[in-house]
Design a protein around this motif. Structure first.
Motif, PDB file in Angstrom:
ATOM      1  N   LEU A  26      16.902  15.146  -4.383  1.00 36.18           N
ATOM      2  CA  LEU A  26      16.183  16.373  -4.029  1.00 36.18           C
ATOM      3  C   LEU A  26      15.411  16.957  -5.205  1.00 36.18           C
ATOM      4  CD1 LEU A  26      18.872  18.235  -1.885  1.00 36.18           C
ATOM      5  CD2 LEU A  26      16.680  17.389  -1.057  1.00 36.18           C
ATOM      6  N   TYR A  27      15.870  16.678  -6.431  1.00 36.24           N
ATOM      7  CA  TYR A  27      15.297  17.405  -7.563  1.00 36.24           C
ATOM      8  C   TYR A  27      14.987  16.519  -8.775  1.00 36.24           C
ATOM      9  CZ  TYR A  27      14.692  21.336 -10.817  1.00 36.24           C
ATOM     10  OH  TYR A  27      14.196  22.236 -11.724  1.00 36.24           O
ATOM     11  N   ILE A  28      15.974  15.823  -9.298  1.00 35.74           N
ATOM     12  CA  ILE A  28      15.786  15.087 -10.558  1.00 35.74           C
ATOM     13  C   ILE A  28      14.707  14.025 -10.440  1.00 35.74           C
ATOM     14  CG2 ILE A  28      16.890  13.605 -12.266  1.00 35.74           C
ATOM     15  CD1 ILE A  28      17.878  16.478 -12.372  1.00 35.74           C
ATOM     16  N   LEU A  29      14.828  13.154  -9.447  1.00 34.51           N
ATOM     17  CA  LEU A  29      13.874  12.051  -9.325  1.00 34.51           C
ATOM     18  C   LEU A  29      12.447  12.528  -9.069  1.00 34.51           C
ATOM     19  CD1 LEU A  29      14.103   8.944  -9.474  1.00 34.51           C
ATOM     20  CD2 LEU A  29      14.078   8.932  -6.984  1.00 34.51           C
ATOM     21  N   PRO A  30      12.215  13.394  -8.088  1.00 36.96           N
ATOM     22  CA  PRO A  30      10.825  13.790  -7.831  1.00 36.96           C
ATOM     23  C   PRO A  30      10.198  14.642  -8.933  1.00 36.96           C
ATOM     24  CG  PRO A  30      12.336  15.016  -6.401  1.00 36.96           C
ATOM     25  CD  PRO A  30      13.133  13.943  -7.063  1.00 36.96           C
ATOM     26  N   VAL A  31      10.981  15.473  -9.602  1.00 37.31           N
ATOM     27  CA  VAL A  31      10.399  16.399 -10.582  1.00 37.31           C
ATOM     28  C   VAL A  31      10.248  15.765 -11.963  1.00 37.31           C
ATOM     29  CG1 VAL A  31      10.713  18.621 -11.760  1.00 37.31           C
ATOM     30  CG2 VAL A  31      11.286  18.411  -9.330  1.00 37.31           C
ATOM     31  N   PHE A  32      11.171  14.879 -12.341  1.00 43.11           N
ATOM     32  CA  PHE A  32      11.212  14.431 -13.740  1.00 43.11           C
ATOM     33  C   PHE A  32      10.905  12.946 -13.965  1.00 43.11           C
ATOM     34  CE2 PHE A  32      13.972  18.175 -13.571  1.00 43.11           C
ATOM     35  CZ  PHE A  32      13.430  18.932 -14.600  1.00 43.11           C
ATOM     36  N   ALA A  33      11.008  12.103 -12.948  1.00 43.13           N
ATOM     37  CA  ALA A  33      10.958  10.653 -13.193  1.00 43.13           C
ATOM     38  C   ALA A  33       9.676  10.207 -13.881  1.00 43.13           C
ATOM     39  CB  ALA A  33      11.144   9.897 -11.876  1.00 43.13           C
ATOM     40  N   TYR A  34       8.515  10.569 -13.344  1.00 38.98           N
ATOM     41  CA  TYR A  34       7.262  10.086 -13.928  1.00 38.98           C
ATOM     42  C   TYR A  34       6.947  10.763 -15.253  1.00 38.98           C
ATOM     43  CZ  TYR A  34       6.281   7.571  -9.634  1.00 38.98           C
ATOM     44  OH  TYR A  34       6.344   6.704  -8.578  1.00 38.98           O
ATOM     45  N   GLN A  35       7.177  12.063 -15.332  1.00 39.70           N
ATOM     46  CA  GLN A  35       6.849  12.784 -16.566  1.00 39.70           C
ATOM     47  C   GLN A  35       7.642  12.272 -17.755  1.00 39.70           C
ATOM     48  OE1 GLN A  35       5.391  17.043 -16.365  1.00 39.70           O
ATOM     49  NE2 GLN A  35       7.125  17.107 -14.981  1.00 39.70           N
TER      50      GLN A  35
ATOM     51  N   TRP B 250      17.978  29.851  -8.850  1.00 42.88           N
ATOM     52  CA  TRP B 250      18.946  30.943  -8.985  1.00 42.88           C
ATOM     53  C   TRP B 250      18.983  31.810  -7.729  1.00 42.88           C
ATOM     54  CZ3 TRP B 250      18.006  36.224  -8.829  1.00 42.88           C
ATOM     55  CH2 TRP B 250      19.159  37.023  -9.011  1.00 42.88           C
ATOM     56  N   LEU B 251      17.815  32.079  -7.138  1.00 46.29           N
ATOM     57  CA  LEU B 251      17.755  32.935  -5.951  1.00 46.29           C
ATOM     58  C   LEU B 251      18.562  32.334  -4.803  1.00 46.29           C
ATOM     59  CD1 LEU B 251      16.551  35.435  -4.584  1.00 46.29           C
ATOM     60  CD2 LEU B 251      14.565  34.045  -3.953  1.00 46.29           C
ATOM     61  N   TYR B 252      18.404  31.044  -4.565  1.00 47.66           N
ATOM     62  CA  TYR B 252      19.168  30.405  -3.492  1.00 47.66           C
ATOM     63  C   TYR B 252      20.649  30.316  -3.850  1.00 47.66           C
ATOM     64  CZ  TYR B 252      15.164  29.165  -0.595  1.00 47.66           C
ATOM     65  OH  TYR B 252      14.064  29.222   0.239  1.00 47.66           O
ATOM     66  N   PHE B 253      20.955  30.211  -5.119  1.00 49.81           N
ATOM     67  CA  PHE B 253      22.355  30.266  -5.557  1.00 49.81           C
ATOM     68  C   PHE B 253      22.948  31.634  -5.234  1.00 49.81           C
ATOM     69  CE2 PHE B 253      25.235  31.561  -9.059  1.00 49.81           C
ATOM     70  CZ  PHE B 253      26.264  30.653  -8.859  1.00 49.81           C
ATOM     71  N   ALA B 254      22.200  32.694  -5.547  1.00 47.34           N
ATOM     72  CA  ALA B 254      22.676  34.052  -5.277  1.00 47.34           C
ATOM     73  C   ALA B 254      22.844  34.306  -3.788  1.00 47.34           C
ATOM     74  CB  ALA B 254      21.700  35.067  -5.883  1.00 47.34           C
ATOM     75  N   LEU B 255      22.013  33.642  -2.972  1.00 50.73           N
ATOM     76  CA  LEU B 255      22.081  33.834  -1.513  1.00 50.73           C
ATOM     77  C   LEU B 255      23.146  32.960  -0.843  1.00 50.73           C
ATOM     78  CD1 LEU B 255      18.254  33.940  -0.700  1.00 50.73           C
ATOM     79  CD2 LEU B 255      19.851  35.869  -0.697  1.00 50.73           C
ATOM     80  N   SER B 256      23.810  32.126  -1.640  1.00 52.49           N
ATOM     81  CA  SER B 256      24.743  31.161  -1.039  1.00 52.49           C
ATOM     82  C   SER B 256      26.162  31.688  -0.892  1.00 52.49           C
ATOM     83  CB  SER B 256      24.766  29.877  -1.882  1.00 52.49           C
ATOM     84  OG  SER B 256      25.280  30.132  -3.181  1.00 52.49           O
ATOM     85  N   GLY B 257      26.331  33.014  -1.047  1.00 56.62           N
ATOM     86  CA  GLY B 257      27.642  33.598  -0.798  1.00 56.62           C
ATOM     87  C   GLY B 257      28.507  33.768  -2.024  1.00 56.62           C
TER      88      GLY B 257
ATOM     89  N   GLU C  11      32.357  23.620  -2.304  1.00 53.38           N
ATOM     90  CA  GLU C  11      31.216  22.744  -2.040  1.00 53.38           C
ATOM     91  C   GLU C  11      29.968  23.618  -1.962  1.00 53.38           C
ATOM     92  OE1 GLU C  11      30.722  19.422  -1.550  1.00 53.38           O
ATOM     93  OE2 GLU C  11      32.792  19.020  -2.178  1.00 53.38           O
ATOM     94  N   PRO C  12      28.875  23.216  -2.610  1.00 55.53           N
ATOM     95  CA  PRO C  12      27.636  24.001  -2.498  1.00 55.53           C
ATOM     96  C   PRO C  12      27.230  24.156  -1.034  1.00 55.53           C
ATOM     97  CG  PRO C  12      27.444  22.335  -4.211  1.00 55.53           C
ATOM     98  CD  PRO C  12      28.710  22.038  -3.483  1.00 55.53           C
ATOM     99  N   ARG C  13      26.853  25.343  -0.650  1.00 55.89           N
ATOM    100  CA  ARG C  13      26.492  25.600   0.746  1.00 55.89           C
ATOM    101  C   ARG C  13      25.104  25.069   1.061  1.00 55.89           C
ATOM    102  NH1 ARG C  13      28.925  31.680   1.971  1.00 55.89           N
ATOM    103  NH2 ARG C  13      31.047  31.231   1.213  1.00 55.89           N
ATOM    104  N   SER C  14      24.838  24.942   2.346  1.00 53.40           N
ATOM    105  CA  SER C  14      23.567  24.366   2.789  1.00 53.40           C
ATOM    106  C   SER C  14      22.367  25.155   2.274  1.00 53.40           C
ATOM    107  CB  SER C  14      23.519  24.311   4.321  1.00 53.40           C
ATOM    108  OG  SER C  14      24.532  23.463   4.816  1.00 53.40           O
ATOM    109  N   ILE C  15      22.499  26.479   2.176  1.00 50.10           N
ATOM    110  CA  ILE C  15      21.364  27.285   1.724  1.00 50.10           C
ATOM    111  C   ILE C  15      21.018  26.972   0.260  1.00 50.10           C
ATOM    112  CG2 ILE C  15      22.761  29.270   0.998  1.00 50.10           C
ATOM    113  CD1 ILE C  15      20.438  31.030   2.093  1.00 50.10           C
ATOM    114  N   PHE C  16      22.048  26.630  -0.538  1.00 54.49           N
ATOM    115  CA  PHE C  16      21.758  26.244  -1.922  1.00 54.49           C
ATOM    116  C   PHE C  16      20.987  24.935  -1.958  1.00 54.49           C
ATOM    117  CE2 PHE C  16      22.861  23.909  -5.812  1.00 54.49           C
ATOM    118  CZ  PHE C  16      22.350  24.782  -6.759  1.00 54.49           C
ATOM    119  N   TRP C  17      21.406  23.973  -1.149  1.00 57.82           N
ATOM    120  CA  TRP C  17      20.696  22.687  -1.121  1.00 57.82           C
ATOM    121  C   TRP C  17      19.276  22.859  -0.596  1.00 57.82           C
ATOM    122  CZ3 TRP C  17      22.296  19.542  -4.346  1.00 57.82           C
ATOM    123  CH2 TRP C  17      23.643  19.278  -4.551  1.00 57.82           C
ATOM    124  N   LEU C  18      19.079  23.818   0.327  1.00 57.70           N
ATOM    125  CA  LEU C  18      17.718  24.123   0.777  1.00 57.70           C
ATOM    126  C   LEU C  18      16.875  24.599  -0.412  1.00 57.70           C
ATOM    127  CD1 LEU C  18      15.591  24.573   2.979  1.00 57.70           C
ATOM    128  CD2 LEU C  18      16.572  26.856   3.334  1.00 57.70           C
TER     129      LEU C  18
END
Length: 346
Positions: free
Chosen positions: A111-120, A234-241, A296-303
């Motif tokens: 979701l994050y590491i490969l798409p954001v950092f792989a090529y750069q 951070w915002l989605y972390f804060a919203l995850s309960g 376990e991280p909640r679905s809203i965090f993974w979103l």
């Protein structure tokens, strides 16, 4: 391809093997490329090393990277192949992470590491790329309670790029119960380590500071997209309960340093480099909060991780387009138009 495989994984193909083709394709693109803003500069330096004329630049590189570069030069006899082999090592480190990953780590990776950092970091800032991939393995070991292994791998990462001291410090601070005797001792050791590095390589850091003082950010808005990624996470972390206390601690660890580095980026390129580190380490810090509380991280965090990853991809591609044919950086080897070593035109 990454998102397609990720969709298959969510639909039930819960096997890490499904991510292998994505890594092989990306690794192949990295290996055969003649693109990446720093590619030509690295080749020039490696060529001077191959010819026995090590420049001041190679003397300033971190010892772990120098060792790897010289080893690959001796094996290949070519600065071109040696640089591509470094890209292969980067890909293999990511593969090692996937091979050992649990479902949380696989989600973060796709979701994050490969798409954001792989090529750069596979095609451009290769020293930092090796270091970041190594830190991922250290973080993975830490999540399994293998503290000594995590420490040794982190030390290896620092020999690839000194900036990993900042990443390591943030991860360690997030693990501490501040105010205890143990936390004071660990922070003191971290501070001594940083001071030792500065004293040991004083001329290197002095040269870096002089370089960044004269190297302004490309524009006033440079870095804002990276700051946006950290804020989103951070915002989605804060919203995850999570509790207000945990949310505030996450804010102090991720958003506050990022805002400070963004302020620095308005006047110096160094701020952008530090912001990049924050975009990498922030999800690691936030996921460790869930680990420490046995959640376990909640679905809203993974979103949120998905949204941040997608925004990061779009921002990265926009930067590639902005520098199309090197019109912004002046590089002879821009990311776009993508070229391979079979169209080698140094």
């Amino acid at each position: 391809m990454n998102y397609l495989v990720l969709a298959l994984w969510y639909l039930g193909a819960r096997n890490r093997v499904v991510f292998f083709p994505v890594l092989f394709v990306i690794g192949g693109i990295i290996f055969v490329r003649y693109s990446g803003t720093d590619t030509f500069m690295y080749e020039l330096t490696l060529r001077s090393v191959l010819e026995g004329d090590a420049s001041a630049l190679i003397e300033g590189w971190e010892p772990g990277f120098v060792f790897l570069a010289k080893l690959l030069l001796s094996l290949t006899g070519s600065e071109v192949l040696a640089l591509r082999a470094i890209g292969l090592v980067f890909t293999l480190l990511l593969l090692a992470f996937v091979l050992r990953a649990d479902k949380t780590e696989l989600r973060l990776f796709a979701l994050y590491i490969l798409p954001v950092f792989a090529y750069q970091y596979g095609m451009n800032a290769v020293r930092a790329g090796l270091a970041l991939a190594t830190v991922l393995l250290a973080w993975q070991a830490m999540r399994r309670g293998k503290i000594l292994e995590a420490l040794l791998i982190t030390m290896l990462a620092i020999t690839f790029h000194y900036s990993m001291v900042l990443v390591a410090a943030l991860i360690v601070i997030s693990e501490l119960k501040l105010g205890t005797r143990r936390s004071i001792v660990i922070i003191f050791v971290l501070a001594l380590t940083a001071i030792f590095l500065v004293v040991l390589r004083y001329e290197y850091f002095e040269a870096k500071i002089s370089l960044y003082r004269s190297y302004a950010s490309p524009s006033l808005v440079s870095g804002l997209s990276r700051l946006g990624l950290v804020v989103l996470l951070w915002l989605y972390f804060a919203l995850s309960g999570v509790s207000a206390k945990r949310s505030f601690f996450g804010f102090l660890l991720t958003v506050v340093p990022s805002v400070s580095f963004q302020a620095l980026a308005f006047s110096s390129y160094a701020g952008l480099r530090l912001l990049e580190l924050m975009t990498f380490v922030s999800p690691l810090l936030l996921l460790r909060d869930f680990d420490r509380h046995g959640e376990e991280p909640r679905s809203i965090f993974w979103l949120g991780v998905f949204v941040a990853g997608l925004v990061g991809v779009l921002a990265t591609y926009r930067n590639f387009l902005t520098d199309y044919d090197g019109r912004m950086t002046g590089t002879l080897t821009p990311f776009l138009p993508y070229r391979t070593i079979f169209d080698y035109r140094p």
